[in-house]
Scaffold this active site. Structure first.
Site, PDB file in Angstrom:
ATOM      1  N   GLY A  52       0.832  -1.201   0.000  1.00  0.00           N
ATOM      2  CA  GLY A  52       0.000   0.000   0.000  1.00  0.00           C
ATOM      3  C   GLY A  52       0.860   1.242   0.000  1.00  0.00           C
ATOM      4  CD  GLN A  57       3.513   5.630   2.678  1.00  0.00           C
ATOM      5  OE1 GLN A  57       2.532   5.116   2.162  1.00  0.00           O
ATOM      6  NE2 GLN A  57       4.492   4.922   3.211  1.00  0.00           N
ATOM      7  CB  CYS A 105       5.446   1.976   7.281  1.00  0.00           C
ATOM      8  SG  CYS A 105       4.965   3.489   6.442  1.00  0.00           S
ATOM      9  CG  LEU A 106       6.507   0.983   1.136  1.00  0.00           C
ATOM     10  CD1 LEU A 106       5.750   1.429  -0.109  1.00  0.00           C
ATOM     11  CD2 LEU A 106       7.604  -0.007   0.779  1.00  0.00           C
ATOM     12  CG  HIS A 147      -0.320   1.163   7.619  1.00  0.00           C
ATOM     13  ND1 HIS A 147       0.693   0.740   8.442  1.00  0.00           N
ATOM     14  CD2 HIS A 147       0.292   1.906   6.654  1.00  0.00           C
ATOM     15  CE1 HIS A 147       1.853   1.224   8.016  1.00  0.00           C
ATOM     16  NE2 HIS A 147       1.641   1.920   6.917  1.00  0.00           N
ATOM     17  CD  GLU A 148      -0.963   2.161   2.930  1.00  0.00           C
ATOM     18  OE1 GLU A 148      -0.547   3.320   2.696  1.00  0.00           O
ATOM     19  OE2 GLU A 148      -0.196   1.216   3.190  1.00  0.00           O
ATOM     20  CG  HIS A 151       0.667   6.835   5.529  1.00  0.00           C
ATOM     21  ND1 HIS A 151       1.847   7.192   6.141  1.00  0.00           N
ATOM     22  CD2 HIS A 151       0.761   5.499   5.290  1.00  0.00           C
ATOM     23  CE1 HIS A 151       2.618   6.108   6.274  1.00  0.00           C
ATOM     24  NE2 HIS A 151       1.982   5.076   5.767  1.00  0.00           N
TER      25      HIS A 151
HETATM   26 NI    NI Z   1       2.861   3.182   5.685  1.00  0.00          NI
END
Ligand code: NI
Length: 198
Positions: A52, A57, A105-106, A147-148, A151
């Protein structure tokens, strides 16, 4: 025929201020700029190997999220394996049930942490034609969406870790069976309370 040139975007990492901003809603779903952002996000997600990605991000403070549920985490074959592209998503928990599980998380490379999330949610969004959609989700699917969408409100999963002994390097934790198990059990004393609306 119009061909969109796609690019892999740089991913902002923990500490970058854009990750703590409240992202702006998209007003014009059909704006070609939005289409371009989404194409680039898809390209970036594929390149990263993640599941995701939220626009903040990639340094774009707009309410856009893309995600899918990996086959290994699907609850049944009807669960969401296809990539979902959401503009202006909203989440409503369906009850107070929560569960804890590991997240990564990225924007926080190599780490993972165990986070409490609502177990059952309803969520809605618009697509690039301005069409409204809604779905119910539970388990891992519900977790990814929460989670997404976090952000978009300037929150990272680390902000939600109640017990910081549940944060560490993926490489270490994945070989620590005792800790891995502990991260998936919600202590009885730890029901709901601290979890704000996602
Ligand atoms: Ni994340």
């Amino acid at each position: 025929m119009h061909i969109i040139q796609m690019s892999i975007l740089k991913i902002a990492r923990l500490g970058h201020p854009i990750l703590q901003e409240i992202a702006s809603p998209v007003d014009d779903y059909k704006d070609p700029e939005i289409k371009k952002i989404i194409s680039d996000m898809i390209e970036t997600l594929e390149d990263s190997g993640g599941i995701g990605l939220a626009a903040p991000q990639v340094h774009i403070s707009k309410r856009i999220v893309i995600f899918f549920v990996p086959e290994s985490r699907m609850e049944d074959e009807k669960d969401q394996a296809e990539l979902t592209i959401m503009i202006n998503p909203e989440i409503k928990p369906l009850n107070n049930k929560i569960n804890r599980d590991w997240e990564a998380c990225l924007s926080i490379p190599n780490l993972m942490g165990a986070v409490e999330r609502y177990s059952h949610i309803k969520y809605s969004w618009f697509d690039i034609n301005g069409k409204y959609f809604e779905r119910e989700a539970s388990g891992y699917h519900a977790r990814v969406v929460q989670h997404e969408c976090d952000h978009l409100d300037g929150k990272l999963y680390t902000f939600r870790i109640a017990d910081l002994s549940m944060l560490g390097f993926q490489e270490e934790i994945n070989s620590n069976v005792e800790l891995l198990e502990r991260g998936r059990v919600v202590p009885p004393s730890n029901k709901i309370s601290r979890i704000p609306n996602a």
